[in-house]
Design an enzyme around this catalytic site. Structure first.
Site, PDB file in Angstrom:
ATOM      1  CG  ASP A 102      -1.704   1.076   1.905  1.00  0.00           C
ATOM      2  OD1 ASP A 102      -2.218   2.149   0.539  1.00  0.00           O
ATOM      3  OD2 ASP A 102      -1.458   1.216   2.396  1.00  0.00           O
ATOM      4  CG  LEU A 103       1.365   5.640  -1.587  1.00  0.00           C
ATOM      5  CD1 LEU A 103       3.360   5.673  -2.160  1.00  0.00           C
ATOM      6  CD2 LEU A 103       1.014   7.128  -2.919  1.00  0.00           C
ATOM      7  CG  ASP A 104      -1.712   7.496   0.348  1.00  0.00           C
ATOM      8  OD1 ASP A 104      -0.801   8.533   0.179  1.00  0.00           O
ATOM      9  OD2 ASP A 104      -2.329   7.061  -0.317  1.00  0.00           O
TER      10      ASP A 104
ATOM     11  CB  THR B 275       0.636  10.797   1.292  1.00  0.00           C
ATOM     12  OG1 THR B 275       1.151   9.939   1.619  1.00  0.00           O
ATOM     13  CG2 THR B 275       1.534  11.113   0.927  1.00  0.00           C
TER      14      THR B 275
ATOM     15  CE  LYS C 263      -4.326   6.268   8.889  1.00  0.00           C
ATOM     16  NZ  LYS C 263      -3.709   5.774  10.375  1.00  0.00           N
TER      17      LYS C 263
ATOM     18  CB  SER D  58      -2.414   2.978  -3.685  1.00  0.00           C
ATOM     19  OG  SER D  58      -3.398   4.451  -3.720  1.00  0.00           O
ATOM     20  CB  ALA D  59      -7.773   3.440  -2.110  1.00  0.00           C
TER      21      ALA D  59
ATOM     22  CE  LYS E 188      -5.878  -0.655  -0.613  1.00  0.00           C
ATOM     23  NZ  LYS E 188      -5.062  -0.151  -0.050  1.00  0.00           N
TER      24      LYS E 188
ATOM     25  CD  GLU F 223      -3.318  -1.692   3.129  1.00  0.00           C
ATOM     26  OE1 GLU F 223      -3.954  -1.076   3.953  1.00  0.00           O
ATOM     27  OE2 GLU F 223      -4.298  -1.829   2.156  1.00  0.00           O
ATOM     28  CG  ASP F 224      -2.079   2.777   6.412  1.00  0.00           C
ATOM     29  OD1 ASP F 224      -2.225   1.909   5.631  1.00  0.00           O
ATOM     30  OD2 ASP F 224      -2.201   3.902   6.900  1.00  0.00           O
TER      31      ASP F 224
HETATM   32  C1  G6P Z   1      -5.862   6.341   0.129  1.00  0.00           C
HETATM   33  C2  G6P Z   1      -5.978   6.520   1.631  1.00  0.00           C
HETATM   34  C3  G6P Z   1      -6.545   7.237   1.929  1.00  0.00           C
HETATM   35  C4  G6P Z   1      -7.556   8.177   0.349  1.00  0.00           C
HETATM   36  C5  G6P Z   1      -7.320   7.011  -0.826  1.00  0.00           C
HETATM   37  C6  G6P Z   1      -7.581   7.525  -2.208  1.00  0.00           C
HETATM   38  O1  G6P Z   1      -6.250   4.748   0.401  1.00  0.00           O
HETATM   39  O2  G6P Z   1      -5.405   5.965   2.358  1.00  0.00           O
HETATM   40  O3  G6P Z   1      -6.838   8.215   2.749  1.00  0.00           O
HETATM   41  O4  G6P Z   1      -8.361   8.965   0.530  1.00  0.00           O
HETATM   42  O5  G6P Z   1      -6.377   6.332  -0.858  1.00  0.00           O
HETATM   43  O6  G6P Z   1      -7.067   8.935  -2.447  1.00  0.00           O
HETATM   44  P1  G6P Z   1      -6.754   9.716  -3.057  1.00  0.00           P
HETATM   45  O7  G6P Z   1      -5.612  10.201  -3.888  1.00  0.00           O
HETATM   46  O8  G6P Z   1      -6.768   9.092  -5.582  1.00  0.00           O
HETATM   47  O9  G6P Z   1      -7.701  10.831  -3.084  1.00  0.00           O
HETATM   48 MG    MG Z   2      -2.396   3.492   3.597  1.00  0.00          MG
END
Ligand code: G6P
Ligand code: MG
Length: 217
Positions: free
Chosen positions: A7-9, A15, A43, A112-113, A143, A167-168
């Protein structure tokens, strides 16, 4: 273990705190109370699903165009924050771990979403580590649906049972477990209750350590 999907964020880059600030600002403008607990629920959710959560909490009905405006507002605030973040703002041991996995021929994927994922990866100079990038521009289900990780495994030509997911978010951990992946939660063990194993951060993780974890779980 043939592949790792990250996962990224909140896992590779810090972020998650910027998403929090931006959602809180939008919620406050809409008169909705937005706590740390609410943030935890958001999240891993898509932008659309996150807005739904806030609107439901505030009992707000919105037109399609209002929704678009609010999502854009939130994203503009988020992008402002991200643009000002230092270019090396990866979380501790992120680059070292990616490097070590690469050296040992482990395939690396992003799951990542976020629709901003590529921008963030470029900003912190880690795009070149990834063999595949599955992000919010290619997924259709948020997710905890396992879609994002299953697409990642497919793109890497591996089975979920040959991968570790990092994943966080509880929604992300659920997605990975539903998809049949070994799952390492990054964060608080009291929150990420469904992960196979929880670590406070990526610190201490390397190829050898992950091999041991993979065999144990
Ligand atoms: C990730 C983060 C969420 C965020 C989502 C959409 O899953 O954990 O906090 O809202 O991505 O991100 P975006 O950059 O497309 O708004
Ligand atoms: Mg995350």
């Amino acid at each position: 273990m043939k592949a790792c999907i990250f996962d990224l964020d909140g896992v590779l880059v810090d972020t998650a705190k910027y998403h929090f600030i931006a959602w809180q600002r939008l919620a406050s403008n809409l008169g909705v109370d937005f706590t740390e607990h609410d943030n935890e629920q958001l999240k891993g959710l898509s932008r659309d699903a996150s807005l739904d959560y806030i609107l439901i909490k505030g009992k707000i009905t919105a037109s399609v165009s209002e929704r678009e405006i609010w999502k854009e507002q939130k994203n503009n605030w988020y992008l402002e924050l991200v643009t000002n973040m230092p270019e090396d703002e990866v979380l501790p041991n992120c680059k070292e771990l990616l490097q070590d996995l690469k050296k040992n021929n482990i395939k690396i994927g992003l799951g990542s979403a976020s629709k901003n994922a590529k921008l963030i990866l470029d900003r912190v100079n880690i795009t070149h580590y990834f063999d595949t990038i599955i992000d919010g521009t290619v997924t259709s289900k948020s997710k905890p649906d396992p879609e994002v990780f299953l697409l990642g495994a497919k793109a890497l030509s591996v089975e979920p049972s040959e991968c570790i997911v990092f994943e966080d978010a509880l929604n992300g951990v659920k997605a990975a477990k539903l998809g049949g992946f070994t799952t390492i939660g990054i964060g608080d063990a009291d929150v990420l209750t469904e992960a196979d194993l929880v670590k406070p951060s990526l610190l201490g993780l390397n190829y050898e350590e992950l091999k041991k974890i993979f065999i144990a779980y």
